[in-house]
Design a protein around this motif. Structure first.
Motif, PDB file in Angstrom:
ATOM      1  N   CYS A  38     104.849  23.305  -2.661  1.00  8.19           N
ATOM      2  CA  CYS A  38     104.478  23.617  -1.833  1.00  8.19           C
ATOM      3  C   CYS A  38     105.529  24.173  -1.110  1.00  8.19           C
ATOM      4  O   CYS A  38     106.225  24.738  -1.406  1.00  8.19           O
ATOM      5  CB  CYS A  38     105.468  22.280  -0.856  1.00  8.19           C
ATOM      6  SG  CYS A  38     105.432  22.154   0.943  1.00  8.19           S
ATOM      7  N   THR A  39     104.586  25.098  -0.143  1.00  4.80           N
ATOM      8  CA  THR A  39     105.012  26.489   0.361  1.00  4.80           C
ATOM      9  C   THR A  39     104.559  26.461   2.022  1.00  4.80           C
ATOM     10  O   THR A  39     105.305  26.984   2.519  1.00  4.80           O
ATOM     11  CB  THR A  39     103.978  27.288   0.037  1.00  4.80           C
ATOM     12  OG1 THR A  39     102.808  27.446   0.699  1.00  4.80           O
ATOM     13  CG2 THR A  39     103.599  27.529  -1.453  1.00  4.80           C
ATOM     14  N   LEU A  40     105.116  25.412   2.211  1.00  2.00           N
ATOM     15  CA  LEU A  40     105.148  24.399   3.341  1.00  2.00           C
ATOM     16  C   LEU A  40     106.281  25.112   4.216  1.00  2.00           C
ATOM     17  O   LEU A  40     107.409  25.369   3.309  1.00  2.00           O
ATOM     18  CB  LEU A  40     104.734  23.492   3.965  1.00  2.00           C
ATOM     19  CG  LEU A  40     103.011  23.045   4.600  1.00  2.00           C
ATOM     20  CD1 LEU A  40     103.227  21.867   4.222  1.00  2.00           C
ATOM     21  CD2 LEU A  40     102.281  23.539   4.868  1.00  2.00           C
ATOM     22  N   ASP A  41     106.494  25.753   5.557  1.00  3.03           N
ATOM     23  CA  ASP A  41     108.681  25.011   6.163  1.00  3.03           C
ATOM     24  C   ASP A  41     108.454  23.790   6.658  1.00  3.03           C
ATOM     25  O   ASP A  41     108.309  23.646   7.346  1.00  3.03           O
ATOM     26  CB  ASP A  41     107.875  26.412   7.662  1.00  3.03           C
ATOM     27  CG  ASP A  41     109.406  26.124   8.242  1.00  3.03           C
ATOM     28  OD1 ASP A  41     110.178  26.555   7.753  1.00  3.03           O
ATOM     29  OD2 ASP A  41     109.339  27.306   8.912  1.00  3.03           O
ATOM     30  N   ILE A  42     109.410  23.768   5.577  1.00  2.00           N
ATOM     31  CA  ILE A  42     109.976  22.671   6.361  1.00  2.00           C
ATOM     32  C   ILE A  42     111.302  22.275   6.045  1.00  2.00           C
ATOM     33  O   ILE A  42     112.493  23.099   5.348  1.00  2.00           O
ATOM     34  CB  ILE A  42     109.239  21.326   4.724  1.00  2.00           C
ATOM     35  CG1 ILE A  42     109.838  21.949   3.737  1.00  2.00           C
ATOM     36  CG2 ILE A  42     107.502  20.785   5.293  1.00  2.00           C
ATOM     37  CD1 ILE A  42     110.063  20.789   2.662  1.00  2.00           C
ATOM     38  N   ASP A  43     111.901  21.219   7.149  1.00  2.00           N
ATOM     39  CA  ASP A  43     113.187  21.350   7.393  1.00  2.00           C
ATOM     40  C   ASP A  43     113.505  19.629   6.938  1.00  2.00           C
ATOM     41  O   ASP A  43     112.677  18.263   7.655  1.00  2.00           O
ATOM     42  CB  ASP A  43     113.633  21.349   8.540  1.00  2.00           C
ATOM     43  CG  ASP A  43     114.582  20.997   8.888  1.00  2.00           C
ATOM     44  OD1 ASP A  43     115.605  21.015   7.904  1.00  2.00           O
ATOM     45  OD2 ASP A  43     115.657  20.664  10.124  1.00  2.00           O
ATOM     46  N   LEU A  44     114.365  19.145   5.378  1.00  2.00           N
ATOM     47  CA  LEU A  44     114.545  17.630   5.317  1.00  2.00           C
ATOM     48  C   LEU A  44     115.458  16.973   5.332  1.00  2.00           C
ATOM     49  O   LEU A  44     116.624  18.129   5.653  1.00  2.00           O
ATOM     50  CB  LEU A  44     114.021  18.117   3.532  1.00  2.00           C
ATOM     51  CG  LEU A  44     114.141  16.487   3.138  1.00  2.00           C
ATOM     52  CD1 LEU A  44     112.905  15.201   3.457  1.00  2.00           C
ATOM     53  CD2 LEU A  44     113.977  16.494   1.362  1.00  2.00           C
ATOM     54  N   LYS A  45     115.589  16.462   5.982  1.00  2.00           N
ATOM     55  CA  LYS A  45     117.166  15.718   7.234  1.00  2.00           C
ATOM     56  C   LYS A  45     116.210  14.272   6.014  1.00  2.00           C
ATOM     57  O   LYS A  45     115.903  13.129   6.773  1.00  2.00           O
ATOM     58  CB  LYS A  45     116.951  16.078   7.933  1.00  2.00           C
ATOM     59  CG  LYS A  45     118.193  14.544   8.251  1.00  2.00           C
ATOM     60  CD  LYS A  45     118.402  15.188  10.245  1.00  2.00           C
ATOM     61  CE  LYS A  45     120.252  14.756  10.837  1.00  2.00           C
ATOM     62  NZ  LYS A  45     119.968  15.106  11.750  1.00  2.00           N
ATOM     63  N   THR A  46     117.504  13.841   5.215  1.00  2.03           N
ATOM     64  CA  THR A  46     117.925  11.852   5.075  1.00  2.03           C
ATOM     65  C   THR A  46     118.514  11.097   6.360  1.00  2.03           C
ATOM     66  O   THR A  46     119.764  11.258   6.826  1.00  2.03           O
ATOM     67  CB  THR A  46     118.245  11.726   4.311  1.00  2.03           C
ATOM     68  OG1 THR A  46     117.925  12.418   2.965  1.00  2.03           O
ATOM     69  CG2 THR A  46     118.877  10.590   3.720  1.00  2.03           C
ATOM     70  N   LEU A  47     118.123  10.175   7.658  1.00  2.00           N
ATOM     71  CA  LEU A  47     118.633  10.056   8.138  1.00  2.00           C
ATOM     72  C   LEU A  47     119.190   8.049   7.944  1.00  2.00           C
ATOM     73  O   LEU A  47     119.815   7.930   8.150  1.00  2.00           O
ATOM     74  CB  LEU A  47     117.315   9.350   9.483  1.00  2.00           C
ATOM     75  CG  LEU A  47     116.320  10.523   9.884  1.00  2.00           C
ATOM     76  CD1 LEU A  47     115.764   9.848  10.301  1.00  2.00           C
ATOM     77  CD2 LEU A  47     117.711  11.651  10.926  1.00  2.00           C
ATOM     78  N   MET A  48     118.563   7.522   6.648  1.00  2.00           N
ATOM     79  CA  MET A  48     118.823   6.478   5.936  1.00  2.00           C
ATOM     80  C   MET A  48     118.704   6.025   4.583  1.00  2.00           C
ATOM     81  O   MET A  48     117.223   6.665   4.756  1.00  2.00           O
ATOM     82  CB  MET A  48     118.597   5.403   6.786  1.00  2.00           C
ATOM     83  CG  MET A  48     117.165   5.139   7.484  1.00  2.00           C
ATOM     84  SD  MET A  48     116.820   4.348   9.158  1.00  2.00           S
ATOM     85  CE  MET A  48     117.435   4.939  10.839  1.00  2.00           C
ATOM     86  N   MET A  49     118.831   5.911   4.655  1.00  2.39           N
ATOM     87  CA  MET A  49     118.142   4.704   3.018  1.00  2.39           C
ATOM     88  C   MET A  49     117.909   3.505   3.199  1.00  2.39           C
ATOM     89  O   MET A  49     118.978   2.990   2.299  1.00  2.39           O
ATOM     90  CB  MET A  49     118.632   4.872   1.497  1.00  2.39           C
ATOM     91  CG  MET A  49     118.807   6.290   1.699  1.00  2.39           C
ATOM     92  SD  MET A  49     116.756   7.556   1.545  1.00  2.39           S
ATOM     93  CE  MET A  49     117.074   7.388  -0.346  1.00  2.39           C
TER      94      MET A  49
END
Length: 163
Positions: A38-49
């Motif tokens: 993946c070359t997309l500009d992403i921001d990954l954040k875990t809110l909960m599991m």
């Protein structure tokens, strides 16, 4: 940029070979993006599991708060399939103006390898998050659905459009 919020669900479950139970450890998203090149500009954040069967409106309010607060206009949520439509409905009814919010998940955990639909659903959701008009959508099995025109068919295991 695409904002990605992890909320749990089967997508990120692991399998305990001793007890036979599914459990949460960490999200698989980072490794999935690497594997998919993946070359997309992403921001990954875990809110909960959280297993979506255990998700509450308090959990949904956390999701809503983060969607509203995000600077991104394109948001992808990984979510359990059992209550995915309930969360989509909650977000749509609470209103998140001018943002495209896509919910996706998996029927089989990504950790199960090639038998999981998670990788395919993630790729489809990324594409739809970039092209759909602002609104709330569910993306499963290569299709997108408006939040108020979809249900999970518990007999077939597929999401389907309703009228």
């Amino acid at each position: 940029m695409i904002q990605i919020f992890v909320t749990g669900g089967t997508f990120d479950k692991e399998y305990n070979m001793i007890t036979g139970e599914l459990f949460f450890k960490d999200t698989h998203l980072s490794s999935m993006f690497e594997r998919g090149r993946c070359t997309l500009d992403i921001d990954l954040k875990t809110l909960m599991m959280v297993d979506s069967l255990e998700m509450t409106d308090d959990d949904r309010s956390i999701i809503l708060h983060n969607c509203r607060r995000s600077k991104s206009k394109n948001i992808l949520l990984t979510h359990g399939t059992d209550k995915m439509v309930a969360t989509a409905t909650y977000l749509a009814e609470q209103g998140v103006a001018d943002k495209t919010i896509v919910l996706t998940g998996a029927m089989i955990p990504y950790a199960f390898g090639t038998s999981s639909d998670g990788f395919f659903n993630l790729g489809s959701a990324l594409a739809f998050a970039q092209m759909l008009q602002p609104g709330v959508y569910v993306v499963m099995n290569g299709r997108y659905f408006d939040w108020d025109k979809v249900r999970k068919n518990r007999k077939t295991g597929f999401f389907e459009e309703i009228e």
